[in-house]
Design an enzyme around this catalytic site. Structure first.
Site, short mmCIF file in Angstrom:
data_model
loop_
_atom_site.label_atom_id
_atom_site.label_comp_id
_atom_site.label_asym_id
_atom_site.label_seq_id
_atom_site.Cartn_x
_atom_site.Cartn_y
_atom_site.Cartn_z
N TYR A 142 -14.36 -20.02 10.58
CA TYR A 142 -15.47 -20.32 10.16
C TYR A 142 -15.51 -19.64 8.66
O TYR A 142 -16.69 -20.26 7.95
CB TYR A 142 -16.57 -19.15 10.98
CG TYR A 142 -17.07 -19.64 12.01
CD1 TYR A 142 -16.12 -20.24 13.28
CD2 TYR A 142 -18.17 -19.57 12.55
CE1 TYR A 142 -16.63 -20.60 14.47
CE2 TYR A 142 -19.02 -20.13 13.57
CZ TYR A 142 -18.13 -20.64 14.77
OH TYR A 142 -18.60 -21.18 15.70
N LYS A 193 -3.74 -20.13 20.52
CA LYS A 193 -3.16 -21.26 20.80
C LYS A 193 -1.56 -20.98 19.92
O LYS A 193 -1.52 -21.88 19.11
CB LYS A 193 -3.71 -22.68 20.18
CG LYS A 193 -4.74 -23.11 21.36
CD LYS A 193 -4.11 -24.01 22.35
CE LYS A 193 -3.71 -25.39 21.84
NZ LYS A 193 -3.10 -25.90 22.76
N ASP A 226 -6.61 -23.38 26.05
CA ASP A 226 -7.26 -24.48 26.74
C ASP A 226 -7.03 -23.98 28.17
O ASP A 226 -7.95 -24.18 28.90
CB ASP A 226 -6.39 -25.64 26.38
CG ASP A 226 -4.84 -25.58 26.51
OD1 ASP A 226 -4.43 -24.26 26.38
OD2 ASP A 226 -4.12 -26.46 26.44
N ASP A 250 -16.35 -18.93 20.36
CA ASP A 250 -17.94 -19.77 20.29
C ASP A 250 -17.77 -20.56 21.67
O ASP A 250 -18.88 -20.65 22.33
CB ASP A 250 -17.71 -20.29 19.07
CG ASP A 250 -19.05 -21.25 19.04
OD1 ASP A 250 -19.99 -20.80 19.17
OD2 ASP A 250 -19.11 -22.50 18.45
N ASP A 254 -19.67 -19.98 25.63
CA ASP A 254 -20.59 -20.81 26.30
C ASP A 254 -20.26 -21.46 27.42
O ASP A 254 -21.30 -21.40 28.43
CB ASP A 254 -20.61 -22.36 25.31
CG ASP A 254 -21.77 -22.16 24.03
OD1 ASP A 254 -22.17 -21.13 23.80
OD2 ASP A 254 -22.17 -23.36 23.78
C1 IPM Z 1 -23.11 -18.90 18.37
C2 IPM Z 1 -23.56 -20.11 17.73
C3 IPM Z 1 -23.42 -19.95 16.10
C4 IPM Z 1 -21.66 -20.05 15.82
C5 IPM Z 1 -24.03 -21.12 15.18
C6 IPM Z 1 -25.30 -21.23 15.37
C7 IPM Z 1 -23.59 -21.03 13.81
O1 IPM Z 1 -23.02 -21.27 18.21
O2 IPM Z 1 -23.56 -18.03 17.95
O3 IPM Z 1 -22.38 -19.03 19.21
O4 IPM Z 1 -21.17 -21.17 16.18
O5 IPM Z 1 -21.03 -18.88 15.86
MG MG Z 2 -21.90 -20.75 20.08
#
Ligand code: IPM
Ligand code: MG
Length: 369
Positions: A142, A193, A226, A250, A254
């Protein structure tokens, strides 16, 4: 009794709506609770760009530095697809994380019993799920330099992102994970990884060393990233705490979020280092979901992740653990009544608007147990 200073940054899309429900909750607490919450608001993301041409103002970052906690909604949307990369809405959030040195991102994925059937996985796989992803938040790809796109001639361009980690960054995030695991089921799964990436080799080495030297009582396993994604959908309850880098965190968070039924359910905390004198950490709390521009302004959004983020602020920054417990219980009570926003609607349940869900949570909070 204390007076707390909160900075609210609602942002874009559904951000202002979900934050609006937290404001109502704060008003209720100011009228009915022991502590007082002073609230300041600021712009971040696309709305800051529209007003000032940048995704966050220096003065807003300065206010975040001194707040007892920052509550953040969501940023971004198609409206700002074409703005310069440096001032895109997400840049405001990334600057806050970096300037406040919020290196530890805690993303719990908890499946409320009432929602076990809303998950895309079978009930028995997710019922009772309680995992915590500890994501490194200020390093890795990042922020690594160089980060460029250059013209290399012949109609070709080259894009470079840099994945980079120093020992101290891996040490401090793994300590956060081990400390939290000790208060939970005492297991850490470290994910990288190492079979492909040098940063994974170092990550693995450093986590192993920290474990051996300081946390031998905690169970540690190493899982390739993975495979970790696959295991999360195969058998998520095998995990307790997962510690991983910024990019894998990240993605894995999710995946973990969706196991619980909806992205609209999950809060997160981003914490800095403890101040050596006061023990306090800089902090920002935000829902894991994004700005959902497709449903913004229609009363359809789920306020639970944002309200849960406020509860996390009470727990981790304001030392109001009992109140945090009460808010989380009020969320569970509203769900147990069968109330559902559109994202978690199931047969036989009652669809409610964001405001009605907010009402139900505040009402449950007001009920004496
Ligand atoms: C998160 C989001 C952010 C990230 C974006 C909005 C920059 O996806 O907080 O997970 O990638 O960290
Ligand atoms: Mg995210």
């Amino acid at each position: 009794m204390a007076n707390f200073n909160l900075l609210l940054l609602p942002g874009d899309g559904i951000g202002p709506e979900v934050m609006g429900q937290v404001r109502r909750l704060i008003d209720w607490l100011n009228a009915n609770g022991d502590d007082t919450f002073e609230v300041q608001e600021g712009l971040v993301g696309g709305c800051a760009y529209d007003a000032h041409g940048v995704s966050i103002l220096d003065e807003t970052v300065a206010a975040a530095q001194v707040a007892d906690a920052v509550l953040f909604g969501a940023v971004g949307g198609p409206k700002w697809d074409d703005v310069d990369y440096d001032v895109r809405p997400e840049a405001g959030l990334l600057r806050l994380r970096k300037d406040l040195e919020l290196f530890a991102n805690l993303r719990p994925a908890i499946c409320f019993p009432a929602l076990a059937d809303a998950s895309s996985l079978k009930r028995e796989l997710v019922e009772g799920l309680d995992i915590l992803i500890v994501r490194e938040l200020t390093g890795g790809v990042y922020f690594g330099e160089p980060k460029t796109i250059t013209d290399i001639g012949n109609g070709q361009k080259r894009a470079i992102d840099t994945q980079v980690y120093d020992t101290y960054e891996i040490e401090r995030i793994s300590r956060v994970a081990f400390d939290l695991a000790r208060k939970r089921r005492n297991k850490v799964s470290s994910s990288e990884k190492r079979n492909v990436m040098k940063s994974g080799v170092l990550w693995n080495e450093v986590v192993t060393q920290v474990h051996r030297a300081e946390y031998a009582d905690v169970e540690l396993e190493h899982v390739l990233a993975d495979n970790c994604g696959m295991q999360l959908v195969r058998n998520p309850k095998q995990f307790d705490v997962i510690v991983t880098d910024n990019l894998f965190g990240d993605m894995l968070s999710d995946i973990a979020a969706m196991l619980t039924g909806s992205l609209g359910m999950l809060p997160s905390a981003s914490l800095g280092a403890a101040d050596p004198k006061t023990g306090k950490r800089k902090s920002l709390y935000e829902p894991v979901h994004g700005s959902a521009p497709d449903i913004a302004g229609q009363g359809l959004a789920n306020p639970i992740a944002m309200i849960g983020s406020f509860a996390m602020a009470l727990r981790y920054s304001l030392d109001r653990v009992a109140l945090a417990d009460r808010i989380e219980a009020a969320i569970a009570a509203a769900l147990a009544k069968g109330l559902r926003t559109a994202d978690i609607l199931q047969d036989g349940m009652t669809q409610v608007s964001i405001g009605e869900m907010g009402d139900a949570i505040i009402e449950a909070l007001g009920q004496k147990d």
